[in-house]
Scaffold this motif. Sequence first.
Motif, short mmCIF file in Angstrom:
data_model
loop_
_atom_site.label_atom_id
_atom_site.label_comp_id
_atom_site.label_asym_id
_atom_site.label_seq_id
_atom_site.Cartn_x
_atom_site.Cartn_y
_atom_site.Cartn_z
N ALA A 9 0.83 -1.20 0.00
CA ALA A 9 0.00 0.00 0.00
C ALA A 9 0.87 1.26 0.00
N PHE A 10 1.99 1.20 0.74
CA PHE A 10 2.91 2.33 0.75
C PHE A 10 3.50 2.56 -0.64
N LEU A 11 3.93 1.47 -1.28
CA LEU A 11 4.48 1.58 -2.63
C LEU A 11 3.43 2.10 -3.61
N MET A 12 2.19 1.67 -3.42
CA MET A 12 1.11 2.18 -4.26
C MET A 12 0.95 3.69 -4.05
N GLY A 13 1.02 4.13 -2.79
CA GLY A 13 0.95 5.55 -2.50
C GLY A 13 2.05 6.33 -3.19
N GLU A 14 3.28 5.79 -3.14
CA GLU A 14 4.39 6.45 -3.81
C GLU A 14 4.17 6.55 -5.31
N SER A 15 3.65 5.46 -5.91
CA SER A 15 3.39 5.45 -7.35
C SER A 15 2.32 6.47 -7.72
N LEU A 16 1.26 6.53 -6.91
CA LEU A 16 0.20 7.50 -7.16
C LEU A 16 0.72 8.94 -7.02
N GLU A 20 1.03 11.99 -9.84
CA GLU A 20 0.28 13.22 -9.53
C GLU A 20 -1.19 12.95 -9.27
N GLN A 21 -1.49 11.76 -8.78
CA GLN A 21 -2.85 11.45 -8.33
C GLN A 21 -2.86 11.61 -6.81
N PHE A 22 -2.83 12.87 -6.39
CA PHE A 22 -2.51 13.18 -5.00
C PHE A 22 -3.61 12.79 -4.02
#
Length: 256
Positions: A9-16, A20-22
């Motif tokens: 989930a953290f890696l997904m957050g970084e990717s988002l 720029e899908q803040f």
Amino acid sequence: RDPQTPELAFLMGESLFEGEQFARAFNAFEKVAYDYGQTIGMVSARGPEAGYSAILSAQKLIALLNDPQRENWRRQKTESALRFAEFFAKDKRAPKVLTQAAQELLAFGETDQAIAAATRLTQWQPLASKGLRHDAWLVIGQGQFDRERYSFAEKAYSEVLALLEKNSPTREQILDRRAASVFKLSEQKLAAGDKLGAVKQLLRIQQLAPNAEIAVTAQYDAANYLMDLEQWSQAERVILDYRRRYPNNKRLSTLP
């Protein structure tokens, strides 16, 4: 419930975030920082980093939005900052995050919450930096003044002054704010029928901020109230001192 879920989930957050899908990044980071630990007992080592990244995501989004969406996200950012300071109090970024949240709460008009957050910062252990404590006491001073709790405002501004260098360019401004707090306190005394108590507060202003414009008004008012109270000896001393300090003041002609 897989132990890898928070990390993914953290890696997904970084990717988002990178995409720029803040808003989606914010939600992902908040889950890692707070939700997994509370709902399924999976506290992630990424928690502090995720919590701080959530704040950064909200900040990025705010810069892109127009009102009223911006206002909504500003509040979400502040709430996230307060959570960060609570959950990750040992993180070195927590004091700064909390101070900024207190300033934002004051700007929103949420005065009591701002005072509470700033007060927590002043009590932080280990002691927060001088600059952060300065900012926190400023929030408390303004908040207490807005709430008409003028004795608390005076104390807060005194704490600010204690943290300022003697040659600070903002020193006179803070002296004026403290003097204004005492002047307002005298008005409260007067409204309560305690004219002598009002005089005591007014005469303190000369010692607290002798160069402030409000000090001139305060001493003039004190002289008149003392005459109203028929405290002639003290009135005479105050008037003579007023003449010595302000020989060219236009109100001199109205004093006996």
